[in-house]
Enzyme design. Sequence first.
Site, PDB file in Angstrom:
ATOM      1  CB  THR A 144      -0.939   0.057   1.253  1.00  0.00           C
ATOM      2  OG1 THR A 144      -1.732  -1.067   0.986  1.00  0.00           O
ATOM      3  CG2 THR A 144      -1.729   1.089   1.472  1.00  0.00           C
TER       4      THR A 144
ATOM      5  CD  GLU B  63      -6.673  -5.059  -7.160  1.00  0.00           C
ATOM      6  OE1 GLU B  63      -6.891  -5.031  -5.938  1.00  0.00           O
ATOM      7  OE2 GLU B  63      -7.198  -4.529  -7.828  1.00  0.00           O
TER       8      GLU B  63
ATOM      9  CB  CYS C 134      -2.494  -9.921  -1.199  1.00  0.00           C
ATOM     10  SG  CYS C 134      -3.333 -10.721  -2.515  1.00  0.00           S
TER      11      CYS C 134
ATOM     12  CD  GLU D 274       0.095  -6.680   3.555  1.00  0.00           C
ATOM     13  OE1 GLU D 274       0.880  -5.634   3.213  1.00  0.00           O
ATOM     14  OE2 GLU D 274      -0.876  -7.271   2.894  1.00  0.00           O
TER      15      GLU D 274
END
Length: 542
Positions: A267, A293, A327, A425
């Site tokens: 991200t 993505e 992911c 994450e």
Amino acid sequence: MPKGFYNVPKAVNEPVKSYAPNSAEKAAVQATYREMWNAKIEVPLYIGSEEIKTGNTRNMTPPHDHQHVLGHYHLAEKSHVEKAIANALESRKQWASLPWEQRAGIFLKAAELIAGPYRSKINAATMIAQSKTIFQAEIDAACELIDFLRFNVEFMTQIYADQPKSTSDMWNRVEYRPLEGFVYAVTPFNFTAIAANLPASAALMGNVVIWKPSDSQVFSAKVIIDVFREAGVPDGVINVVFGDAQMISETVYASPDFAGIHFTGSTHVFKDIFKHIGNNIEIYKTYPRIVGETGGKDFIVAHPSANVRQVVTGIIRGAFEFQGQKCSAASRAYIPQSLWPSVKSELEKDLKSIKMGSPEDFSNFVTAVIHEGSFDKLAKYIDQAKADADAEVIIGGNYDKSVGYFIEPTVILTTNPKYATMETELFGPVITIYVYEDAKWAETLKLVDETSPYALTGAIFSQDRYAINEATKALENCAGNFYINDKPTGAVVGMQPFGGARASGTNDKAGSAQNLLRWVSPRTIKETFVTPVDYRYPFLGE
Ligand code: NAD
């Protein structure tokens, strides 16, 4: 010129081979693995018709044995990136006007090459480069990639067939032109299929591409390049550069012909890309398409009615396959108090039976994480959890990087639903569990929705249809791919179009026609047969 409305072969999903003991495919992939492990390869840049060896190189090493050198690849300088852009734009003249069936033929051939002669090679390369077990390599590098190639051809024809209405005196047509300029494909380490699909999907729609693979995936990217070349992708259509991502990207964004980016990765990198493109907006000939993505903090929520074995299997496969480096990997779970004692003991029992080591040994379920940076980050979070009062490492928690980057499958239990590892994450084999009071089901769903900035995948386990309905509604914005009574990983092309919103990306659904639409710019043509010759309308009369 095309002389027919051609049908393409009906896309079907590639069957997953079993690699069971004594199977022919197991013997083939093991032999190829050994061969590739020992062959020292050199990977040049691919620019136009040239293979460029810059002399500035980096080694390729497998994560499960970081002292073993597989070969090296050459790094680009700014001038190489500029040369790649110039070559792409030159190649565009022919490629963009090539009839679609010729492009389709190339990528359908690529699919068959992977299904057949290249299957062992692309799987073995993925096992070596990214430390995937054979099963994880097969569902990614072979099957998902074949599916992307086959289904995208079918989706392309559906897009072309989507035409407006006409009347007897006027004919309306829509032409789906490639973007005016070139597309930049930036790919992650974790899926060989994604690495191939990001450049290939744009090229299939008639675009020329600059492809920058991840440094940790060059070894398997080389097999993709070989397949594309054998399938007949013309020189200059997909140009490949390796090296300093920042420099390469800034050189790309500085081109007025930059027409779009097809990105998959983290991200923070994507946000940086967005900013750079925004800052350069005045120089572009066209608004660049931005498709990304990105990360996830994917959840599993068990309702008190859930089946414990299903939940435990969902957690183990969802969180620990490929070391949690999907992911879509489950990394936070919400378990009701009433089920927790049995979920915990089943998790302990199952995790005890899991073996960790090299993917060459087929009995290993878990192998190494991708690189030292990832290993160190994971170790830091595990140590922090061991020290924090509101968290406890209840299973696993050991790590060792002496030979490869091995992190034991780790379960953290927290009393704080907003604990760092419930929100951030980590991208590794670590899941954090929060146990909630059974009566607080609705509050827990709210918590799931509000805990992390991501919205990629999530799963709910329940045998109660009212609870399933409630969760489906309450969680509608926090997972682009939502699973009912299944693990949140393993999306299949043509079946579960993949992607998420919020901080997880632009949700342009890889493996669907929606994604391909981003790589074309439609032109509407209206042709009038009997053209008016007088400007006066009847209403103007007395
Ligand atoms: P990463 O962001 O580190 O790297 C991705 C690519 O971006 C690489 O090619 C890298 O070299 C490049 N890059 C790095 N810095 C850059 C910069 N400043 N400008 C331009 N490009 C730059 O990601 P990774 O570690 O390869 O992959 C893991 C990440 O990808 C995770 O966050 C995961 O969730 C995400 N991912 C998402 C999906 C999805 O479909 N949503 C799929 C796979 C992976």
